[in-house]
Write a protein that holds these residues in place. Structure first.
Motif, short mmCIF file in Angstrom:
data_model
loop_
_atom_site.label_atom_id
_atom_site.label_comp_id
_atom_site.label_asym_id
_atom_site.label_seq_id
_atom_site.Cartn_x
_atom_site.Cartn_y
_atom_site.Cartn_z
N ARG A 38 42.10 87.11 45.99
CA ARG A 38 43.56 87.02 46.93
C ARG A 38 43.52 86.59 48.05
O ARG A 38 44.68 86.13 48.52
CB ARG A 38 43.81 88.68 46.82
N ALA A 39 42.40 86.55 48.68
CA ALA A 39 42.39 85.86 50.05
C ALA A 39 41.23 85.34 50.44
O ALA A 39 40.08 86.03 49.83
CB ALA A 39 42.84 86.80 51.35
N ALA A 40 40.97 84.47 51.40
CA ALA A 40 39.59 83.84 51.66
C ALA A 40 39.75 83.68 53.25
O ALA A 40 40.77 83.18 53.71
CB ALA A 40 39.49 82.54 50.68
N MET A 41 38.56 83.65 53.79
CA MET A 41 38.30 83.45 55.09
C MET A 41 37.24 82.38 55.31
O MET A 41 36.17 82.46 54.61
CB MET A 41 38.13 84.85 56.05
N LEU A 42 37.50 81.55 56.29
CA LEU A 42 36.47 80.55 56.44
C LEU A 42 36.10 80.54 58.16
O LEU A 42 36.93 80.57 58.86
CB LEU A 42 36.89 79.06 56.20
N SER A 43 34.95 80.80 58.23
CA SER A 43 34.21 80.53 59.78
C SER A 43 33.23 79.72 59.89
O SER A 43 32.11 79.85 59.09
CB SER A 43 33.71 82.23 60.11
N ALA A 46 22.86 84.25 44.58
CA ALA A 46 23.39 85.58 44.99
C ALA A 46 24.75 85.56 44.99
O ALA A 46 25.46 86.45 44.52
CB ALA A 46 22.66 86.31 46.07
N VAL A 47 25.30 84.70 45.80
CA VAL A 47 26.74 84.54 45.98
C VAL A 47 27.58 84.27 44.52
O VAL A 47 28.57 84.97 44.12
CB VAL A 47 27.00 83.20 46.86
N GLN A 48 26.76 83.55 43.81
CA GLN A 48 27.48 83.48 42.19
C GLN A 48 27.44 84.53 41.52
O GLN A 48 28.25 84.87 40.63
CB GLN A 48 26.65 82.02 41.57
N VAL A 49 26.34 85.08 41.41
CA VAL A 49 26.30 86.13 40.78
C VAL A 49 27.45 87.34 41.22
O VAL A 49 27.93 88.03 40.42
CB VAL A 49 25.06 87.09 40.84
N HIS A 50 27.49 87.49 42.57
CA HIS A 50 28.74 88.44 42.69
C HIS A 50 29.91 87.87 42.46
O HIS A 50 30.81 88.60 41.94
CB HIS A 50 28.70 88.60 44.35
N LEU A 51 30.48 86.32 42.37
CA LEU A 51 31.40 85.93 41.95
C LEU A 51 31.80 86.24 40.64
O LEU A 51 32.98 86.28 40.21
CB LEU A 51 31.49 84.25 42.31
N ASP A 52 30.68 85.95 39.89
CA ASP A 52 30.64 86.18 38.25
C ASP A 52 31.13 87.66 38.06
O ASP A 52 31.85 87.91 37.07
CB ASP A 52 29.47 85.88 37.66
N GLU A 53 30.59 88.57 38.73
CA GLU A 53 30.85 90.19 38.57
C GLU A 53 31.98 90.72 39.33
O GLU A 53 32.32 91.99 39.01
CB GLU A 53 29.56 90.62 38.59
N ALA A 54 32.51 89.79 40.05
CA ALA A 54 33.71 90.25 40.97
C ALA A 54 34.86 90.93 40.10
O ALA A 54 35.12 90.42 39.20
CB ALA A 54 34.13 89.42 42.15
N PRO A 55 35.76 91.75 40.82
CA PRO A 55 36.69 92.28 40.00
C PRO A 55 37.74 91.28 40.29
O PRO A 55 37.67 90.19 41.04
CB PRO A 55 37.12 93.63 40.79
N PRO A 56 38.84 91.30 39.37
CA PRO A 56 40.09 90.03 39.34
C PRO A 56 40.56 90.11 40.92
O PRO A 56 41.13 88.78 41.06
CB PRO A 56 40.98 90.78 38.31
#
Length: 233
Positions: free
Chosen positions: A104-109, A42-52
């Motif tokens: 543009r940004a990432a968060m890690l928890s 599911a994560v990879q599908v969302h990454l592949d279809e995410a806007p720029p």
């Protein structure tokens, strides 16, 4: 391919349905990896279809349980959190993801699942292994985004004192702060209002079950200044 995707998503739903607090505290890391194998579809599908332009959330359940409709910094949210993942497990997982466009940004928890007493988190060897795994995660994420925010560990409920080491909450958070100073990410503590002093425990009512927050949206809102600001620090 579609059949495999449907089967994978079905397995993900079944695993998530049974993913309770007892699962996290008592089952071995192999189960976290099994859940992750399907979750990452599911994560990879969302990454592949995410806007720029988007914001990526990484880490354990403290990331995955963030409501998906939120738009931090006014951008779409891609949630790459994997419930049950320790730092070592997530270090392996994040390396398998492909980022078509840079967030543009990432968060890690990360770190909640490293607090289990049975793993002796305050032992110098365990703490060093945690730091080494987090370093791998940070280097991977810093390779795909120019703006990475790492959160402190959230506090834990007193009802879980039999299972978790509250003293490691502050100790591991300080390790994360030091790593960010060295590697060029930004450290933030969106859970400050939930803490019962420096005990590692949460204030009454702050946690849903001792492990997960009673409310997740306030934590992401508290991160907005660090997450949406300019520059790595």
């Amino acid at each position: 391919m579609r059949q495999r995707l449907r089967l994978g998503l079905a397995a993900l739903l079944l695993l998530a349905a049974g993913f309770g607090l007892g699962w996290v505290l008592h089952k071995p890391a192999i189960n976290a990896r099994l859940y992750a194998q399907n979750r990452l579809i599911a994560v990879q599908v969302h990454l592949d279809e995410a806007p720029p332009d988007y914001v990526f959330l990484a880490g354990d359940s403290q990331a995955e349980l963030q409501p998906p409709a939120q738009r931090p910094c006014g951008l779409e949210l891609v949630n790459g959190g994997v419930s049950g993942a320790s730092a070592a497990v997530y270090a392996d997982l994040v390396e398998t993801l492909t980022f078509k466009d840079r967030p543009r940004a990432a968060m890690l928890s990360i770190g909640t699942n490293d607090l289990m007493l049975k793993n002796h988190p305050l032992d110098p060897k365990a703490a060093a292994q945690f730091e080494a795994s987090v370093t791998r995660i940070l280097r991977r994420l810093l390779a795909v985004t120019d703006h990475l925010v790492v959160t402190a560990l959230p506090p834990v409920g007193r009802n879980l004192a039999r299972y978790l080491e509250p003293g490691a909450v502050g100790a591991y958070s300080e390790r994360l702060r030091t790593l960010c100073e060295r590697l060029g990410c930004r450290f933030a503590d969106p859970f400050a209002d939930l803490r019962d002093g420096d005990s590692g425990f949460a204030k009454p009512g702050a946690m849903r079950d001792g492990l997960h927050l009673a409310a997740y949206r306030p934590a992401l809102r508290a991160l907005a200044p660090a997450l949406c600001g300019a520059g790595p620090r």
